[in-house]
Design a protein around this motif. Structure first.
Motif, PDB file in Angstrom:
ATOM      1  N   PRO A  95      -4.422   8.070   0.197  1.00 12.48           N
ATOM      2  CA  PRO A  95      -2.968   7.870   0.082  1.00 12.48           C
ATOM      3  C   PRO A  95      -2.511   6.682   0.913  1.00 12.48           C
ATOM      4  CG  PRO A  95      -3.483  10.190   0.442  1.00 12.48           C
ATOM      5  CD  PRO A  95      -4.758   9.438   0.664  1.00 12.48           C
ATOM      6  N   ILE A  96      -1.611   5.907   0.367  1.00 12.24           N
ATOM      7  CA  ILE A  96      -1.131   4.719   1.052  1.00 12.24           C
ATOM      8  C   ILE A  96      -0.447   5.083   2.365  1.00 12.24           C
ATOM      9  CG2 ILE A  96       1.131   4.682  -0.100  1.00 12.24           C
ATOM     10  CD1 ILE A  96      -1.098   1.641   0.767  1.00 12.24           C
ATOM     11  N   GLU A  97       0.158   6.269   2.435  1.00 12.22           N
ATOM     12  CA  GLU A  97       0.832   6.687   3.666  1.00 12.22           C
ATOM     13  C   GLU A  97      -0.162   6.803   4.821  1.00 12.22           C
ATOM     14  OE1 GLU A  97       3.122   8.119   0.120  1.00 12.22           O
ATOM     15  OE2 GLU A  97       1.022   8.201   0.759  1.00 12.22           O
ATOM     16  N   GLN A  98      -1.362   7.366   4.544  1.00  6.54           N
ATOM     17  CA  GLN A  98      -2.366   7.527   5.594  1.00  6.54           C
ATOM     18  C   GLN A  98      -2.937   6.177   6.020  1.00  6.54           C
ATOM     19  OE1 GLN A  98      -5.366  10.457   4.645  1.00  6.54           O
ATOM     20  NE2 GLN A  98      -3.879  11.857   3.725  1.00  6.54           N
ATOM     21  N   LEU A  99      -3.174   5.308   5.064  1.00  4.21           N
ATOM     22  CA  LEU A  99      -3.728   4.002   5.397  1.00  4.21           C
ATOM     23  C   LEU A  99      -2.748   3.183   6.227  1.00  4.21           C
ATOM     24  CD1 LEU A  99      -5.385   3.122   1.970  1.00  4.21           C
ATOM     25  CD2 LEU A  99      -6.559   3.799   4.071  1.00  4.21           C
ATOM     26  N   ALA A 100      -1.474   3.218   5.864  1.00  6.49           N
ATOM     27  CA  ALA A 100      -0.475   2.448   6.606  1.00  6.49           C
ATOM     28  C   ALA A 100      -0.316   2.956   8.027  1.00  6.49           C
ATOM     29  CB  ALA A 100       0.866   2.491   5.873  1.00  6.49           C
ATOM     30  N   ALA A 101      -0.479   4.255   8.217  1.00  8.67           N
ATOM     31  CA  ALA A 101      -0.279   4.849   9.542  1.00  8.67           C
ATOM     32  C   ALA A 101      -1.498   4.700  10.435  1.00  8.67           C
ATOM     33  CB  ALA A 101       0.082   6.327   9.394  1.00  8.67           C
ATOM     34  N   LYS A 102      -2.708   4.704   9.853  1.00  6.44           N
ATOM     35  CA  LYS A 102      -3.909   4.820  10.679  1.00  6.44           C
ATOM     36  C   LYS A 102      -4.869   3.646  10.576  1.00  6.44           C
ATOM     37  CE  LYS A 102      -3.795   9.853  10.061  1.00  6.44           C
ATOM     38  NZ  LYS A 102      -4.541  11.049   9.570  1.00  6.44           N
ATOM     39  N   SER A 103      -4.731   2.822   9.545  1.00  2.54           N
ATOM     40  CA  SER A 103      -5.734   1.804   9.297  1.00  2.54           C
ATOM     41  C   SER A 103      -5.215   0.420   9.647  1.00  2.54           C
ATOM     42  CB  SER A 103      -6.171   1.839   7.824  1.00  2.54           C
ATOM     43  OG  SER A 103      -7.344   1.100   7.623  1.00  2.54           O
ATOM     44  N   SER A 104      -6.088  -0.574   9.529  1.00  2.62           N
ATOM     45  CA  SER A 104      -5.712  -1.978   9.697  1.00  2.62           C
ATOM     46  C   SER A 104      -5.875  -2.669   8.354  1.00  2.62           C
ATOM     47  CB  SER A 104      -6.603  -2.658  10.740  1.00  2.62           C
ATOM     48  OG  SER A 104      -7.936  -2.785  10.251  1.00  2.62           O
ATOM     49  N   PHE A 105      -5.317  -3.871   8.256  1.00  2.31           N
ATOM     50  CA  PHE A 105      -5.393  -4.567   6.984  1.00  2.31           C
ATOM     51  C   PHE A 105      -6.831  -4.888   6.597  1.00  2.31           C
ATOM     52  CE2 PHE A 105      -5.641  -8.684   4.739  1.00  2.31           C
ATOM     53  CZ  PHE A 105      -5.137  -8.257   3.518  1.00  2.31           C
ATOM     54  N   LEU A 106      -7.644  -5.372   7.542  1.00  2.51           N
ATOM     55  CA  LEU A 106      -9.011  -5.728   7.192  1.00  2.51           C
ATOM     56  C   LEU A 106      -9.854  -4.499   6.864  1.00  2.51           C
ATOM     57  CD1 LEU A 106      -9.990  -8.771   9.432  1.00  2.51           C
ATOM     58  CD2 LEU A 106      -9.278  -8.715   7.041  1.00  2.51           C
ATOM     59  N   GLU A 107      -9.543  -3.348   7.463  1.00  2.00           N
ATOM     60  CA  GLU A 107     -10.211  -2.109   7.044  1.00  2.00           C
ATOM     61  C   GLU A 107      -9.889  -1.806   5.586  1.00  2.00           C
ATOM     62  OE1 GLU A 107     -11.067   1.056  10.617  1.00  2.00           O
ATOM     63  OE2 GLU A 107      -9.088   1.070   9.694  1.00  2.00           O
ATOM     64  N   CYS A 108      -8.603  -1.966   5.217  1.00  2.00           N
ATOM     65  CA  CYS A 108      -8.192  -1.718   3.838  1.00  2.00           C
ATOM     66  C   CYS A 108      -8.782  -2.748   2.895  1.00  2.00           C
ATOM     67  CB  CYS A 108      -6.666  -1.713   3.734  1.00  2.00           C
ATOM     68  SG  CYS A 108      -5.894  -0.280   4.519  1.00  2.00           S
ATOM     69  N   ALA A 109      -8.944  -3.978   3.379  1.00  2.00           N
ATOM     70  CA  ALA A 109      -9.581  -5.008   2.564  1.00  2.00           C
ATOM     71  C   ALA A 109     -11.016  -4.610   2.243  1.00  2.00           C
ATOM     72  CB  ALA A 109      -9.552  -6.347   3.293  1.00  2.00           C
ATOM     73  N   TYR A 110     -11.727  -4.134   3.241  1.00  2.00           N
ATOM     74  CA  TYR A 110     -13.100  -3.664   3.039  1.00  2.00           C
ATOM     75  C   TYR A 110     -13.114  -2.510   2.039  1.00  2.00           C
ATOM     76  CZ  TYR A 110     -17.924  -2.482   4.331  1.00  2.00           C
ATOM     77  OH  TYR A 110     -19.283  -2.254   4.308  1.00  2.00           O
ATOM     78  N   LEU A 111     -12.176  -1.591   2.206  1.00  2.00           N
ATOM     79  CA  LEU A 111     -12.082  -0.433   1.316  1.00  2.00           C
ATOM     80  C   LEU A 111     -11.864  -0.861  -0.126  1.00  2.00           C
ATOM     81  CD1 LEU A 111     -11.580   2.650   0.722  1.00  2.00           C
ATOM     82  CD2 LEU A 111      -9.179   2.208   1.308  1.00  2.00           C
ATOM     83  N   LEU A 112     -10.911  -1.749  -0.357  1.00  2.00           N
ATOM     84  CA  LEU A 112     -10.580  -2.158  -1.722  1.00  2.00           C
ATOM     85  C   LEU A 112     -11.726  -2.921  -2.376  1.00  2.00           C
ATOM     86  CD1 LEU A 112      -6.879  -3.266  -1.175  1.00  2.00           C
ATOM     87  CD2 LEU A 112      -7.637  -1.421  -2.664  1.00  2.00           C
ATOM     88  N   ILE A 113     -12.391  -3.762  -1.623  1.00  2.00           N
ATOM     89  CA  ILE A 113     -13.430  -4.607  -2.208  1.00  2.00           C
ATOM     90  C   ILE A 113     -14.742  -3.868  -2.386  1.00  2.00           C
ATOM     91  CG2 ILE A 113     -14.857  -6.667  -1.826  1.00  2.00           C
ATOM     92  CD1 ILE A 113     -12.413  -7.925  -0.460  1.00  2.00           C
ATOM     93  N   TYR A 114     -15.128  -3.074  -1.373  1.00  2.00           N
ATOM     94  CA  TYR A 114     -16.469  -2.469  -1.391  1.00  2.00           C
ATOM     95  C   TYR A 114     -16.472  -0.974  -1.707  1.00  2.00           C
ATOM     96  CZ  TYR A 114     -17.407  -6.944   0.751  1.00  2.00           C
ATOM     97  OH  TYR A 114     -17.470  -8.295   0.998  1.00  2.00           O
ATOM     98  N   GLY A 115     -15.307  -0.341  -1.752  1.00  2.00           N
ATOM     99  CA  GLY A 115     -15.247   1.032  -2.249  1.00  2.00           C
ATOM    100  C   GLY A 115     -15.140   2.125  -1.225  1.00  2.00           C
TER     101      GLY A 115
END
Length: 508
Positions: A95-115
């Motif tokens: 969920p985007i709510e959890q990522l925005a609260a707990k993650s960083s942008f580059l962590e999300c970049a890794y998530l989106l690109i590599y799964g």
């Protein structure tokens, strides 16, 4: 509407039965993932009828018409899921709510690109590699300074992404011997993917900062070491003097400037929210372009050009212009009345996908409060709040499901942070590079290989007609049927007066 004749006793059959009344033939169309394959309809053929034109190609099978891709799935994807009816947005299931609260942008970049979200070891490799690729070749300074002083930063940025392709010839499959590997996800393809990922994500902030600074006549800034992605971006934008020069590492001392942590975190969250949004116009453009196998830098440049359009990347700028035109809270009722009369446009409300509320808007509203606490409230905030509250209470807008979207608040945040309005879409592009790369990479690594995108059309123009000699033609006039009259500049007008005078003298 179809009538539901199914009962609990009838065995489920995942297919759609189609009866072609032209021929009386019946077809069973398979259903998978609640989707029917459009190519199947090419098998449904019929002789041309009395109302058919040869250009309708009835005997070649049915075509599927979907203007604007309102209900056409162009690709299978495992990246982003949107449930517009229930206001849900997930990256790879999170969920985007959890990522925005707990993650960083580059962590999300890794998530989106590599799964998947990276482990500590994976992130410790990925993050420095991205940041180290932020440095541009020294020749880039000349490229940026070649633009007019008043060039729009999006025009500069779009050109800059394409410019990268001229440096990395190995990224262009047409110049390689292993072209077939690009079509089938071979080693040559995957190794270049990784390089493109690092280069484009790392250089996106540098290119954006250079586009920002060239407008102000400032020297360009080399990306610093020891800073996060968004912190480095803000530093490149705002570094002014030699006393601000950042040391080799944060621990060596001597730095006099570091971006405000609240603004750094706010921008990081905004980048997370804008990183991807499924098959939007720019992501589709990247895939359409990428399907012909250009280098990834050209595909990203095409996506940037698509996002440049005011119907896509300029929405938050439109919100600010709307609020400025309203002026003060007391003018909100009259503005909304004008919207109902279709005399004004309500920007920042409603969404092509979300039919309830945009889940990003709730996150960004909290971010706005945190930013305003350190920057001071934007003078337009009271007007924005009055418009927000009035629209949410008005049955006219509620019935049309026009709830605030992410653009309603993001423009106010960018304005409070001191960004000019024409830089807003650039702040959209920088994080969206990640989403574009994720979709491009997914297509390139498809087990079925890459197939060029070639949509069909419905031809409604003239049937075959004979060529007419120039002297026998009848002029066709009207908007869109002939060139429009161009008002020339002064120099052209002055030259034309001389030329017309010369012609007049020659006739004497």
């Amino acid at each position: 509407m179809g009538q539901d004749t199914a009962s609990s006793k009838v065995r489920r059959d995942d297919s759609l039965t189609v009866l072609d009344n032209r021929t009386g033939k019946q077809y069973n169309v398979p259903i998978k993932h609640n989707t029917i394959p459009a190519p199947f309809f090419k098998t449904i053929r019929a002789p041309s009828g009395p109302n058919d034109r040869p250009e309708d190609e009835s005997e070649r099978g049915l075509r599927v018409s979907d203007r604007g891709f309102l209900n056409t799935a162009v690709i299978e994807s495992s990246i982003t899921y949107i449930d517009g009816d229930n206001g849900i947005l997930r990256y790879r299931g999170y969920p985007i709510e959890q990522l925005a609260a707990k993650s960083s942008f580059l962590e999300c970049a890794y998530l989106l690109i590599y799964g998947s979200l990276p482990t500590r070891a994976q992130l410790s490799y990925f993050e420095p590699e991205v940041l180290n690729h932020g440095v541009m070749h020294a020749d880039a300074a000349g490229f940026f300074r070649a633009f007019r002083y008043d060039a729009h930063p999006m025009a500069i940025l779009t050109s800059a992404f394409a410019y990268l392709g001229s440096y990395y010839r190995e990224a262009n499959p047409s110049l390689q011997e292993y072209l077939h590997e690009w079509c089938k996800g071979g080693p040559g393809c995957t190794s270049e993917h990784g390089q493109a990922d690092f280069r484009l994500i790392g250089k996106a902030t540098t290119l954006a900062a250079m586009a920002y600074r060239v407008r102000q006549g400032r020297e360009f800034v080399v990306p610093p070491t020891g800073m996060s992605y968004t912190e480095s971006f803000l530093f490149q934008l705002d570094h002014l003097s030699h006393s601000d020069a950042f040391p080799t590492t944060l621990t060596s001392g001597g730095a006099t400037y570091r971006p405000h942590p609240v603004l750094v975190r706010a921008l990081d969250i905004l980048f997370i929210l804008h990183a991807d949004h499924e098959m939007n116009a720019s992501s589709t453009t990247v895939l359409q372009t990428g399907s012909s196998l250009p280098d990834p830098y050209s595909a990203i440049a095409a996506g940037c050009a698509s996002l440049y359009g005011p119907l896509h990347g300029g929405a938050n700028e439109a919100v600010i212009r709307m609020l400025v035109s309203i002026g003060s809270p007391e003018n909100v009722p009259e503005f909304l009345a004008a919207v109902k009369r279709r005399e004004k446009v309500l920007s920042g409300f409603g969404h092509r996908v979300y039919k309830t509320s945009d889940p990003r808007s709730f996150i960004i509203r909290k971010v706005a409060d945190e930013v305003f606490a350190v920057t001071g409230a934007d003078p337009l905030l009271n007007t924005a709040m009055a418009l927000h509250d009035a629209a949410l209470k008005d049955a006219y807008f509620v019935s049309r499901k026009l709830a605030p979207n992410v653009d309603f608040w993001s423009g106010l945040i960018y304005r409070a942070m001191g960004f000019p309005m024409d830089f807003f879409p650039v702040l959209f592009v920088v994080p969206r590079v990640v989403g574009w790369l994720a979709h491009w990479r997914q297509m390139m690594l498809s087990p079925e290989g890459v197939k060029i995108w070639r949509p069909r059309q419905i031809y409604v123009g003239p049937s075959e007609r004979p060529y007419v000699p120039l002297e026998e033609r009848q002029g066709v006039e009207g908007i869109g049927k002939e060139p429009s009259v161009v008002v020339h500049s002064g120099i052209t007008k002055r030259r034309r007066l001389v030329e017309e005078g010369s012609v007049a003298k020659s006739k004497l």
